[in-house]
Write a protein that holds these residues in place. Structure first.
Motif, short mmCIF file in Angstrom:
data_model
loop_
_atom_site.label_atom_id
_atom_site.label_comp_id
_atom_site.label_asym_id
_atom_site.label_seq_id
_atom_site.Cartn_x
_atom_site.Cartn_y
_atom_site.Cartn_z
N ALA A 37 0.69 -1.12 -0.04
CA ALA A 37 0.04 -0.07 0.06
C ALA A 37 0.81 1.30 0.08
O ALA A 37 0.57 2.31 -0.67
N LYS A 38 2.01 1.19 0.65
CA LYS A 38 2.73 2.52 0.95
C LYS A 38 3.32 2.48 -0.64
O LYS A 38 3.97 3.87 -0.70
N SER A 39 3.75 1.63 -1.33
CA SER A 39 4.34 1.71 -2.63
C SER A 39 3.17 2.04 -3.76
O SER A 39 3.59 2.04 -4.86
N GLY A 40 2.12 2.36 -3.26
CA GLY A 40 1.05 2.63 -4.19
C GLY A 40 0.02 1.58 -4.96
O GLY A 40 -0.81 1.79 -5.78
N PHE A 41 0.13 0.62 -4.20
CA PHE A 41 -0.76 -0.77 -4.66
C PHE A 41 -2.33 -0.74 -3.99
O PHE A 41 -2.19 -0.52 -2.77
N ALA A 42 -3.00 -0.76 -4.83
CA ALA A 42 -4.40 -0.56 -3.93
C ALA A 42 -5.06 -1.76 -3.30
O ALA A 42 -5.90 -1.55 -2.28
N SER A 43 -4.43 -2.85 -3.59
CA SER A 43 -5.04 -4.25 -2.94
C SER A 43 -3.84 -5.06 -2.91
O SER A 43 -2.68 -5.24 -3.61
N LYS A 44 -3.74 -6.21 -1.87
CA LYS A 44 -2.95 -7.11 -1.59
C LYS A 44 -2.66 -8.06 -2.78
O LYS A 44 -1.80 -8.44 -3.30
N SER A 45 -3.83 -8.40 -3.47
CA SER A 45 -3.76 -9.25 -4.53
C SER A 45 -3.17 -8.66 -5.81
O SER A 45 -2.18 -9.56 -6.39
N ASN A 46 -3.34 -7.50 -6.02
CA ASN A 46 -2.97 -6.77 -6.95
C ASN A 46 -1.09 -6.66 -6.75
O ASN A 46 -0.37 -6.88 -7.83
N PHE A 47 -0.72 -6.22 -5.51
CA PHE A 47 0.54 -5.93 -5.31
C PHE A 47 1.21 -7.53 -5.46
O PHE A 47 2.41 -7.64 -5.92
N PHE A 48 0.66 -8.42 -4.75
CA PHE A 48 1.65 -9.97 -4.93
C PHE A 48 1.60 -10.37 -6.42
O PHE A 48 2.50 -10.69 -6.84
N ALA A 49 0.40 -9.88 -7.20
CA ALA A 49 0.42 -10.69 -8.53
C ALA A 49 1.63 -9.60 -9.41
O ALA A 49 2.21 -10.35 -10.22
N VAL A 50 1.69 -8.47 -9.31
CA VAL A 50 2.44 -7.68 -10.27
C VAL A 50 3.97 -7.74 -9.88
O VAL A 50 4.86 -7.82 -10.59
N PHE A 51 3.97 -7.82 -8.24
CA PHE A 51 5.42 -8.29 -7.96
C PHE A 51 5.97 -9.61 -8.34
O PHE A 51 7.18 -9.48 -8.79
N LYS A 52 4.99 -10.45 -8.25
CA LYS A 52 5.49 -11.73 -8.73
C LYS A 52 5.83 -11.79 -10.23
O LYS A 52 6.91 -12.62 -10.64
N GLU A 53 5.03 -11.14 -10.97
CA GLU A 53 5.17 -11.12 -12.42
C GLU A 53 6.48 -10.24 -12.71
O GLU A 53 7.42 -10.75 -13.57
#
Length: 78
Positions: A37-53
């Motif tokens: 969230a502090k890095s600008g991602f709106a949701s946990k699922s989006n953060f995890f998916a984009v980070f892993k990609e």
């Protein structure tokens, strides 16, 4: 000339920011989701998916792999 979309630049910046925070003392006071969230991602699922990609690792795996090597390098320098 390489053309990069603004959204790609923004996402790359957010991932790099998250990687820095995940390896810093912020992890002691924030959850992984909080760092997302502090890095600008709106949701946990989006953060995890984009980070892993982007990195090939989940944020948790990234921490496990890189925090050990960071600590070892600090100990070697002392």
């Amino acid at each position: 000339m390489i053309q990069t979309k603004f959204t790609e630049l923004r996402t790359n910046y957010r991932i790099e920011h998250a990687k820095e925070l995940l390896l810093s003392e912020y992890l002691d006071v924030l959850t992984v989701e909080g760092i997302g969230a502090k890095s600008g991602f709106a949701s946990k699922s989006n953060f995890f998916a984009v980070f892993k990609e982007s990195t090939g690792l989940s944020p948790i795996d990234f921490i496990a792999k890189n925090r050990k090597s960071t600590k070892n390098r600090k100990n070697d320098q002392e």
